[in-house]
Design an enzyme around this catalytic site. Sequence first.
Site, PDB file in Angstrom:
ATOM      1  N   GLY A  53      39.074  32.311  -7.056  1.00 13.34           N
ATOM      2  CA  GLY A  53      39.396  33.602  -7.651  1.00 13.34           C
ATOM      3  C   GLY A  53      39.548  33.488  -9.151  1.00 13.34           C
ATOM      4  O   GLY A  53      39.490  32.397  -9.725  1.00 13.34           O
ATOM      5  N   GLY A  95      42.795  37.221 -15.697  1.00 14.32           N
ATOM      6  CA  GLY A  95      43.241  36.881 -17.032  1.00 14.32           C
ATOM      7  C   GLY A  95      42.262  35.932 -17.701  1.00 14.32           C
ATOM      8  O   GLY A  95      41.066  36.176 -17.755  1.00 14.32           O
ATOM      9  N   ASP A 100      58.428  40.223 -11.768  1.00 14.22           N
ATOM     10  CA  ASP A 100      57.109  40.740 -11.394  1.00 14.22           C
ATOM     11  C   ASP A 100      56.853  40.547  -9.900  1.00 14.22           C
ATOM     12  O   ASP A 100      55.756  40.165  -9.486  1.00 14.22           O
ATOM     13  CB  ASP A 100      56.008  40.057 -12.215  1.00 14.22           C
ATOM     14  CG  ASP A 100      54.687  40.827 -12.192  1.00 14.22           C
ATOM     15  OD1 ASP A 100      54.725  42.048 -11.914  1.00 14.22           O
ATOM     16  OD2 ASP A 100      53.637  40.215 -12.453  1.00 14.22           O
ATOM     17  N   LEU A 117      53.222  42.667  -4.200  1.00 18.81           N
ATOM     18  CA  LEU A 117      52.470  42.117  -3.069  1.00 18.81           C
ATOM     19  C   LEU A 117      51.530  41.000  -3.496  1.00 18.81           C
ATOM     20  O   LEU A 117      51.399  39.988  -2.809  1.00 18.81           O
ATOM     21  CB  LEU A 117      51.683  43.225  -2.368  1.00 18.81           C
ATOM     22  CG  LEU A 117      52.492  44.377  -1.760  1.00 18.81           C
ATOM     23  CD1 LEU A 117      51.572  45.330  -1.013  1.00 18.81           C
ATOM     24  CD2 LEU A 117      53.580  43.860  -0.829  1.00 18.81           C
ATOM     25  N   ASN A 129      51.826  38.821  -5.756  1.00 20.96           N
ATOM     26  CA  ASN A 129      52.512  37.582  -6.147  1.00 20.96           C
ATOM     27  C   ASN A 129      53.299  36.966  -4.998  1.00 20.96           C
ATOM     28  O   ASN A 129      54.082  36.036  -5.204  1.00 20.96           O
ATOM     29  CB  ASN A 129      53.453  37.841  -7.329  1.00 20.96           C
ATOM     30  CG  ASN A 129      52.694  38.073  -8.619  1.00 20.96           C
ATOM     31  OD1 ASN A 129      51.530  37.698  -8.736  1.00 20.96           O
ATOM     32  ND2 ASN A 129      53.338  38.700  -9.592  1.00 20.96           N
TER      33      ASN A 129
END
Length: 603
Positions: free
Chosen positions: A60, A63, A176, A179, A181
């Site tokens: 995946g 950033g 933060d 879901l 994380n």
Amino acid sequence: MNAAAKAGKLARAPADLGKGGVPGDAAPGAPGAAPLAKEIPEVLMDPRSRRQYVRGRFLGKGGFAKCFEISDSDTKEVFPGKIVPKSLLLKPHQKEKMSMEISIHRSLAHQHVVGFHGFFEDSDFVFVVLELCRRRSLLELHKRRKALTEPEARYYLRQIVLGCQYLHRNQVIHRDLKLGNLFLNEDLEVKIGDFGLATKVEYEGERKKTLCGTPNYIAPEVLSKKGHSFEVDVWSIGCIMYTLLVGKPPFETSCLKETYLRIKKNEYSIPKHINPVAASLIQKMLQTDPTARPTIHELLNDEFFTSGYIPARLPITCLTIPPRFSIAPSSLDPSNRKPLTVLNKGVENPLPDRPREKEEPVVRETNEAIECHLSDLLQQLTSVNASKPSERGLVRQEEAEDPACIPIFWVSKWVDYSDKYGLGYQLCDNSVGVLFNDSTRLILYNDGDSLQYIERDGTESYLTVSSHPNSLMKKITLLNYFRNYMSEHLLKAGANITPREGDELARLPYLRTWFRTRSAIILHLSNGTVQINFFQDHTKLILCPLMAAVTYINEKRDFRTYRLSLLEEYGCCKELASRLRYARTMVDKLLSSRSACNRLKAS
């Protein structure tokens, strides 16, 4: 996945800082450097430990980072490796952010916190070695399932709270929690990850002022910038609980400004079908005044947890379809519920087994839901085909790849004996099913004993090979015939799988319908998946409307999963494009046949 700091900063950090690591939320599709994968070395060396890692498959991106499977050359142990190019990390705040991530995360070790196993760099990249969470995150679970059953929500929430209790005891605010994380390992244990926005409380009563968080989960005191502390995590857990039970976040709108306004006004509603005990806990956590919320250490004492059934384990099948809880009816009865302390002992106190033939049948997945999934898939395919994905000056198909959307179940083998009995098939987990000509279905689980029988109206019942009514004897005999035909050796290996706790709650998706054309066989599963196997070149498409994704297995048996919206954006090869056009026609045919069938029933 959060940005890592440029290594120039890290090189000046204390020597042992390089031994840390920080998990990142791989949010596929976020902007990243396209040529990154080509530049990353195939062999990675940690100069401190001298451990060598071999880079494997792509996991995946998000950033500035991409994530790959990396395996230790000596032990062959597999980890996710978060890899960040230094060339993209030049700003001071990015360096500070990475240093904070490492300093916090390296000090944490808990069953429900993502672990790390190393942190190092070379002249071009920063590498972070993490704990592998093969079952992705609660975000993918949410996309596939939407609203969960209450016992499932309780199971996940308890683990989130335990992990967060540990953080707060160590003066860490995550800031933060969402879901995406909350990662899941092979045993479906929750692991809190991504500490990119986390902070450490340095003294009692300290209030942080930084505006941070994810819009749907951000607390009102963060928006007001008046200072915030541990209470923001409790607010986020309230939002998570609402999302798990209702199927969508409490303050979600299509407009960010409107979402923030609703949060500030505390404007949300709880559907009437939600258990009042659950609704009460949500309301306690979602109070505008942070001091009025329960602390993280008080949550597990709430009636929602103390009087409700908590499964010790959940089966992998829960990732795609609801479990069955009829094996423990007394545990679900409010008048006969075990206290939390007893239920939470897990393996020491397994749920009582009950005769399978006495279980109440369960009816799931209405025709309306199935048609809705097919309609969504038709729209998704229409959109990607209209973009003419193979007719681009520059096709960047690899940028559309999203391994987080890999299907949980697909058909690995099939045999057509419909002239006499029906279609037999094997799922990827080695379970075997038959869709009989009378429209009933029978599935043998990979333990070689558990059976799932689905009647024509969709009613499900559960039995075993050793205990079943005589009326099913012929169908079980036929199922065994199909089973032996479809590679006895492979299925024997599957039959030797050791049953794990939680498997007694499993429900498998089943084959709803199928048809053949001159070119392919089309298989439609009860969880919404549509699979197309092409005869000539043995390529396959596995389409999931819930993830809006397609998995393409080419002639070389390469297995790649793409988001349809990203194929629309980045394009794809002619081979995949032609198969997507064919898939749209087949889905349209499935939808038309269902509509015609429903019209006949109505008349």
